[in-house]
Motif scaffolding. Structure first.
Motif, PDB file in Angstrom:
ATOM      1  N   MET A 150       0.940  -1.297   0.021  1.00  0.00           N
ATOM      2  CA  MET A 150       0.251   0.005  -0.030  1.00  0.00           C
ATOM      3  C   MET A 150       0.858   1.440   0.049  1.00  0.00           C
ATOM      4  O   MET A 150       0.542   2.181  -0.719  1.00  0.00           O
ATOM      5  CB  MET A 150      -0.877   0.049   1.413  1.00  0.00           C
ATOM      6  CG  MET A 150      -1.965  -0.980   1.034  1.00  0.00           C
ATOM      7  SD  MET A 150      -2.791  -1.046  -0.450  1.00  0.00           S
ATOM      8  CE  MET A 150      -4.320   0.076  -0.022  1.00  0.00           C
ATOM      9  N   ARG A 151       1.855   1.228   0.854  1.00  0.00           N
ATOM     10  CA  ARG A 151       2.842   2.261   0.966  1.00  0.00           C
ATOM     11  C   ARG A 151       3.668   2.569  -0.431  1.00  0.00           C
ATOM     12  O   ARG A 151       3.550   3.721  -1.089  1.00  0.00           O
ATOM     13  CB  ARG A 151       3.864   2.277   1.874  1.00  0.00           C
ATOM     14  CG  ARG A 151       3.164   2.956   3.208  1.00  0.00           C
ATOM     15  CD  ARG A 151       2.233   1.832   4.155  1.00  0.00           C
ATOM     16  NE  ARG A 151       1.635   2.467   5.221  1.00  0.00           N
ATOM     17  CZ  ARG A 151       0.533   1.946   5.440  1.00  0.00           C
ATOM     18  NH1 ARG A 151       0.084   0.811   4.833  1.00  0.00           N
ATOM     19  NH2 ARG A 151      -0.216   2.720   6.281  1.00  0.00           N
ATOM     20  N   GLY A 196       1.352   3.399  -3.343  1.00  0.00           N
ATOM     21  CA  GLY A 196       1.064   4.952  -3.130  1.00  0.00           C
ATOM     22  C   GLY A 196       1.984   6.008  -3.682  1.00  0.00           C
ATOM     23  O   GLY A 196       1.745   6.754  -4.380  1.00  0.00           O
ATOM     24  N   LEU A 221       2.207   5.653  -7.328  1.00  0.00           N
ATOM     25  CA  LEU A 221       0.892   6.133  -7.754  1.00  0.00           C
ATOM     26  C   LEU A 221       0.745   7.766  -7.872  1.00  0.00           C
ATOM     27  O   LEU A 221       0.103   8.231  -8.837  1.00  0.00           O
ATOM     28  CB  LEU A 221      -0.456   5.487  -6.998  1.00  0.00           C
ATOM     29  CG  LEU A 221      -0.949   4.059  -7.435  1.00  0.00           C
ATOM     30  CD1 LEU A 221      -1.904   3.663  -6.405  1.00  0.00           C
ATOM     31  CD2 LEU A 221      -1.576   4.234  -8.587  1.00  0.00           C
ATOM     32  N   VAL A 222       1.524   8.224  -7.086  1.00  0.00           N
ATOM     33  CA  VAL A 222       1.543   9.886  -6.949  1.00  0.00           C
ATOM     34  C   VAL A 222       1.823  10.541  -8.214  1.00  0.00           C
ATOM     35  O   VAL A 222       1.336  11.019  -8.971  1.00  0.00           O
ATOM     36  CB  VAL A 222       2.314  10.486  -5.961  1.00  0.00           C
ATOM     37  CG1 VAL A 222       2.423  11.874  -5.820  1.00  0.00           C
ATOM     38  CG2 VAL A 222       1.466  10.157  -4.534  1.00  0.00           C
ATOM     39  N   ALA A 225      -2.995   0.532  -9.489  1.00  0.00           N
ATOM     40  CA  ALA A 225      -4.099   1.397  -8.722  1.00  0.00           C
ATOM     41  C   ALA A 225      -5.382   0.336  -8.393  1.00  0.00           C
ATOM     42  O   ALA A 225      -6.001   0.164  -7.375  1.00  0.00           O
ATOM     43  CB  ALA A 225      -4.885   2.388  -9.570  1.00  0.00           C
ATOM     44  N   HIS A 233      -3.981  -1.712  -5.496  1.00  0.00           N
ATOM     45  CA  HIS A 233      -4.121  -0.919  -4.220  1.00  0.00           C
ATOM     46  C   HIS A 233      -5.659  -0.900  -3.726  1.00  0.00           C
ATOM     47  O   HIS A 233      -5.724  -0.903  -2.661  1.00  0.00           O
ATOM     48  CB  HIS A 233      -3.386   0.165  -4.664  1.00  0.00           C
ATOM     49  CG  HIS A 233      -3.346   1.414  -3.868  1.00  0.00           C
ATOM     50  ND1 HIS A 233      -2.146   1.628  -2.909  1.00  0.00           N
ATOM     51  CD2 HIS A 233      -4.318   2.079  -3.313  1.00  0.00           C
ATOM     52  CE1 HIS A 233      -2.289   2.551  -1.979  1.00  0.00           C
ATOM     53  NE2 HIS A 233      -3.693   2.954  -2.090  1.00  0.00           N
ATOM     54  N   GLY A 234      -6.288  -0.484  -4.757  1.00  0.00           N
ATOM     55  CA  GLY A 234      -8.122  -0.291  -4.342  1.00  0.00           C
ATOM     56  C   GLY A 234      -8.435  -1.542  -3.745  1.00  0.00           C
ATOM     57  O   GLY A 234      -9.179  -1.450  -2.799  1.00  0.00           O
ATOM     58  N   GLY A 278      -6.962  -2.181  -0.212  1.00  0.00           N
ATOM     59  CA  GLY A 278      -7.656  -1.426   0.498  1.00  0.00           C
ATOM     60  C   GLY A 278      -8.842  -1.858   0.757  1.00  0.00           C
ATOM     61  O   GLY A 278      -9.374  -1.702   2.199  1.00  0.00           O
ATOM     62  N   MET A 279      -9.896  -2.219   0.065  1.00  0.00           N
ATOM     63  CA  MET A 279     -11.145  -2.694   0.248  1.00  0.00           C
ATOM     64  C   MET A 279     -11.179  -3.927   1.146  1.00  0.00           C
ATOM     65  O   MET A 279     -11.990  -4.318   1.793  1.00  0.00           O
ATOM     66  CB  MET A 279     -11.959  -2.942  -0.934  1.00  0.00           C
ATOM     67  CG  MET A 279     -12.395  -1.631  -1.823  1.00  0.00           C
ATOM     68  SD  MET A 279     -13.240  -0.685  -0.661  1.00  0.00           S
ATOM     69  CE  MET A 279     -14.814  -1.947  -0.462  1.00  0.00           C
ATOM     70  N   THR A 309      -9.150  -4.703   3.319  1.00  0.00           N
ATOM     71  CA  THR A 309      -8.751  -4.188   4.705  1.00  0.00           C
ATOM     72  C   THR A 309     -10.168  -3.785   5.377  1.00  0.00           C
ATOM     73  O   THR A 309     -10.400  -4.170   6.336  1.00  0.00           O
ATOM     74  CB  THR A 309      -7.765  -2.926   4.726  1.00  0.00           C
ATOM     75  OG1 THR A 309      -6.669  -3.436   4.061  1.00  0.00           O
ATOM     76  CG2 THR A 309      -7.585  -2.677   6.166  1.00  0.00           C
ATOM     77  N   LEU A 310     -10.909  -3.076   4.625  1.00  0.00           N
ATOM     78  CA  LEU A 310     -12.183  -2.711   5.045  1.00  0.00           C
ATOM     79  C   LEU A 310     -13.034  -3.699   5.312  1.00  0.00           C
ATOM     80  O   LEU A 310     -13.740  -3.720   6.307  1.00  0.00           O
ATOM     81  CB  LEU A 310     -12.812  -1.479   4.177  1.00  0.00           C
ATOM     82  CG  LEU A 310     -12.102  -0.193   3.840  1.00  0.00           C
ATOM     83  CD1 LEU A 310     -12.670   0.459   2.947  1.00  0.00           C
ATOM     84  CD2 LEU A 310     -12.006   0.464   5.204  1.00  0.00           C
TER      85      LEU A 310
HETATM   86  C1  HEM Z   1      -1.895   9.340  -5.294  1.00  0.00           C
HETATM   87  C2  HEM Z   1      -2.262   8.079  -4.931  1.00  0.00           C
HETATM   88  C3  HEM Z   1      -2.582   7.443  -4.016  1.00  0.00           C
HETATM   89  C4  HEM Z   1      -1.762   7.077  -2.781  1.00  0.00           C
HETATM   90  C5  HEM Z   1      -0.513   7.944  -2.446  1.00  0.00           C
HETATM   91  C6  HEM Z   1      -2.438   6.220  -1.827  1.00  0.00           C
HETATM   92  C7  HEM Z   1      -1.915   5.908  -0.461  1.00  0.00           C
HETATM   93  C8  HEM Z   1      -2.472   5.027   0.489  1.00  0.00           C
HETATM   94  C9  HEM Z   1      -2.231   4.386   1.768  1.00  0.00           C
HETATM   95  C10 HEM Z   1      -0.707   4.865   2.215  1.00  0.00           C
HETATM   96  C11 HEM Z   1      -3.088   3.575   2.080  1.00  0.00           C
HETATM   97  C12 HEM Z   1      -2.974   2.902   3.425  1.00  0.00           C
HETATM   98  C13 HEM Z   1      -3.619   3.571   4.474  1.00  0.00           C
HETATM   99  C14 HEM Z   1      -3.788   2.614   5.842  1.00  0.00           C
HETATM  100  O1  HEM Z   1      -3.612   1.711   5.858  1.00  0.00           O
HETATM  101  O2  HEM Z   1      -4.050   3.470   6.953  1.00  0.00           O
HETATM  102  C15 HEM Z   1      -4.149   3.707   1.172  1.00  0.00           C
HETATM  103  C16 HEM Z   1      -5.276   3.024   1.392  1.00  0.00           C
HETATM  104  C17 HEM Z   1      -6.293   2.824   0.478  1.00  0.00           C
HETATM  105  N1  HEM Z   1      -6.268   3.277  -0.817  1.00  0.00           N
HETATM  106 FE1  HEM Z   1      -4.982   4.573  -1.509  1.00  0.00          FE
HETATM  107  N2  HEM Z   1      -3.535   5.872  -2.175  1.00  0.00           N
HETATM  108  C18 HEM Z   1      -3.563   6.308  -3.674  1.00  0.00           C
HETATM  109  C19 HEM Z   1      -4.529   6.139  -4.591  1.00  0.00           C
HETATM  110  C20 HEM Z   1      -5.574   5.168  -4.462  1.00  0.00           C
HETATM  111  C21 HEM Z   1      -6.471   4.744  -5.440  1.00  0.00           C
HETATM  112  C22 HEM Z   1      -6.393   5.233  -7.084  1.00  0.00           C
HETATM  113  C23 HEM Z   1      -7.526   3.954  -4.963  1.00  0.00           C
HETATM  114  C24 HEM Z   1      -8.638   3.369  -5.700  1.00  0.00           C
HETATM  115  C25 HEM Z   1      -8.377   2.641  -6.820  1.00  0.00           C
HETATM  116  C26 HEM Z   1      -7.208   3.886  -3.592  1.00  0.00           C
HETATM  117  C27 HEM Z   1      -7.979   2.921  -2.912  1.00  0.00           C
HETATM  118  C28 HEM Z   1      -7.630   2.886  -1.496  1.00  0.00           C
HETATM  119  C29 HEM Z   1      -8.402   2.023  -0.596  1.00  0.00           C
HETATM  120  C30 HEM Z   1      -9.782   1.511  -0.808  1.00  0.00           C
HETATM  121  C31 HEM Z   1      -7.584   1.981   0.756  1.00  0.00           C
HETATM  122  C32 HEM Z   1      -7.904   1.380   1.945  1.00  0.00           C
HETATM  123  C33 HEM Z   1      -8.566   2.554   2.950  1.00  0.00           C
HETATM  124  C34 HEM Z   1      -8.416   2.132   4.504  1.00  0.00           C
HETATM  125  O3  HEM Z   1      -7.857   1.264   5.019  1.00  0.00           O
HETATM  126  O4  HEM Z   1      -9.127   2.954   5.260  1.00  0.00           O
HETATM  127  N3  HEM Z   1      -5.888   4.511  -3.418  1.00  0.00           N
HETATM  128  N4  HEM Z   1      -3.927   4.504   0.205  1.00  0.00           N
END
Ligand code: HEM
Length: 143
Positions: free
Chosen positions: A25-26, A29, A32-33, A78, A81-82, A85-86, A88-89
């Motif tokens: 995820m890190r 991320g 992805l930026v 992405a 990653h998404g 993340g889902m 985890t939820l």
């Molecule tokens: C600029 C680009 C992005 C960065 C820097 C980024 C960064 C992160 C990081 C560091 C986490 C972990 C947070 C945690 O564990 O507390 C996270 C969680 C997540 N990301 Fe991203 N992300 C990016 C783009 C995206 C995109 C494009 C999606 C969807 C396709 C997405 C969906 C999610 C979801 C669903 C989670 C889980 C949320 C949660 O645990 O509450 N992210 N993101």
């Protein structure tokens, strides 16, 4: 976390998927930026900006392997990653059992289908399909 072992038994090392998921995820991320903002900048700010986006614009971009690989990497990083993340939820908001298994199964199916379709679209895309109206085609297509 260390796996349990009996006395005298060599320690077995198991892959810690949760740890690697956390690192993914890190790491994704950070990448992805660059990919997301590079994508937005080139599509929305350079040249005529958003007004220039049409079939020819996409066709022109995907005539270059660089943008195919950029978009492919964006899609894979992405989407995984998404979905992770889902996952985890789902773990946080459901109890282990049938509903949790169905939700995670649906996530997996969605990821596999979308990655397959998206990758096929990027790499089998033909910017000059035969029989298309010339005004819709990129300028480099032979008339
Ligand atoms: C600029 C680009 C992005 C960065 C820097 C980024 C960064 C992160 C990081 C560091 C986490 C972990 C947070 C945690 O564990 O507390 C996270 C969680 C997540 N990301 Fe991203 N992300 C990016 C783009 C995206 C995109 C494009 C999606 C969807 C396709 C997405 C969906 C999610 C979801 C669903 C989670 C889980 C949320 C949660 O645990 O509450 N992210 N993101």
């Amino acid at each position: 976390m260390t796996a349990l072992s009996f006395p005298g038994e060599p320690r077995r090392r198991r892959t810690n998927w949760e740890k690697w998921g956390w690192i993914y995820m890190r790491a994704s991320g950070v990448v992805l930026v660059v990919l997301v903002f590079g994508h937005l900048f080139v599509n929305l700010m350079v040249g005529e900006g958003v007004k220039a986006i049409d079939f020819g614009f996409v066709g022109g971009k995907w005539a270059l392997p660089f943008w195919k690989w950029w978009d492919c990497l964006l899609l894979w990083l992405a989407l995984i990653h998404g979905a992770n993340g889902m996952r985890t939820l789902v773990n946080d908001y459901t109890n282990p059992g049938t509903v949790q298994r169905i939700l995670k199964g649906a996530l997996l199916v969605a990821v596999v289908v979308l990655l397959t379709l998206g990758t096929l679209v990027i790499f089998t895309f033909d910017p000059c399909p035969a029989g298309s109206p010339a005004e819709l085609l990129p300028s480099f297509c032979a008339a």
